[in-house]
Design a protein around this motif. Structure first.
Motif, short mmCIF file in Angstrom:
data_model
loop_
_atom_site.label_atom_id
_atom_site.label_comp_id
_atom_site.label_asym_id
_atom_site.label_seq_id
_atom_site.Cartn_x
_atom_site.Cartn_y
_atom_site.Cartn_z
N ALA A 16 0.77 -1.17 -0.04
CA ALA A 16 0.02 0.01 -0.14
C ALA A 16 0.82 1.22 0.00
O ALA A 16 0.51 2.12 -0.63
CB ALA A 16 -0.95 0.03 1.33
N ASP A 20 0.93 3.88 -3.12
CA ASP A 20 0.51 5.27 -2.79
C ASP A 20 1.52 6.14 -3.31
O ASP A 20 1.35 7.20 -3.89
CB ASP A 20 0.34 5.48 -1.25
N GLU A 44 -9.13 6.28 -0.89
CA GLU A 44 -8.79 5.24 0.06
C GLU A 44 -10.19 4.91 0.59
O GLU A 44 -11.20 5.65 0.71
CB GLU A 44 -8.15 5.78 1.43
N ARG A 52 -8.10 0.70 -2.92
CA ARG A 52 -8.07 2.15 -3.43
C ARG A 52 -9.02 2.02 -4.63
O ARG A 52 -9.10 1.09 -5.25
CB ARG A 52 -6.58 2.49 -3.91
#
Length: 102
Positions: A16, A20, A44, A52
């Motif tokens: 994650a 991101d 999110e 996502r």
């Protein structure tokens, strides 16, 4: 107009963070160089830290195809797989909206 929703499920918390970071590198380039990309919203999911959701809206199908050909998008598409458990894509045809001139 032409749009899509993409739901990403990431492998783990480290994935994650990597995903991101990749998004954070890509999104400013989309803002700067893609006038046909009207909305590119990254979300999110509340209560789901490994999910996502992207909502993308383009002036037309040609603008979407132009987006897909950009070097920064091609890099995102090539690199995202290392972070993903799975993803789904739903293509959309806008019927009506607030906030988007038709």
């Amino acid at each position: 107009m032409f749009g899509l929703v993409v739901k990403f499920v990431l492998k783990d918390q480290a994935s994650a963070q990597g995903f991101d970071a990749l998004v954070a590198e890509t999104l400013p380039k989309i803002r700067q160089s893609e006038p046909g990309t009207l909305v590119y919203a990254v979300h999110e999911v509340d209560g789901e830290p490994l999910q996502r959701v992207f909502y993308e809206l383009y002036a037309d199908r040609t603008a979407f195809e132009t987006h897909e050909e950009q070097p920064h998008v091609m890099r995102f598409l090539e690199e995202r797989g290392q972070y993903l458990e799975s993803f789904t894509v739903d293509f959309l045809n806008l019927q009506d909206a607030k906030g988007v001139a038709r």
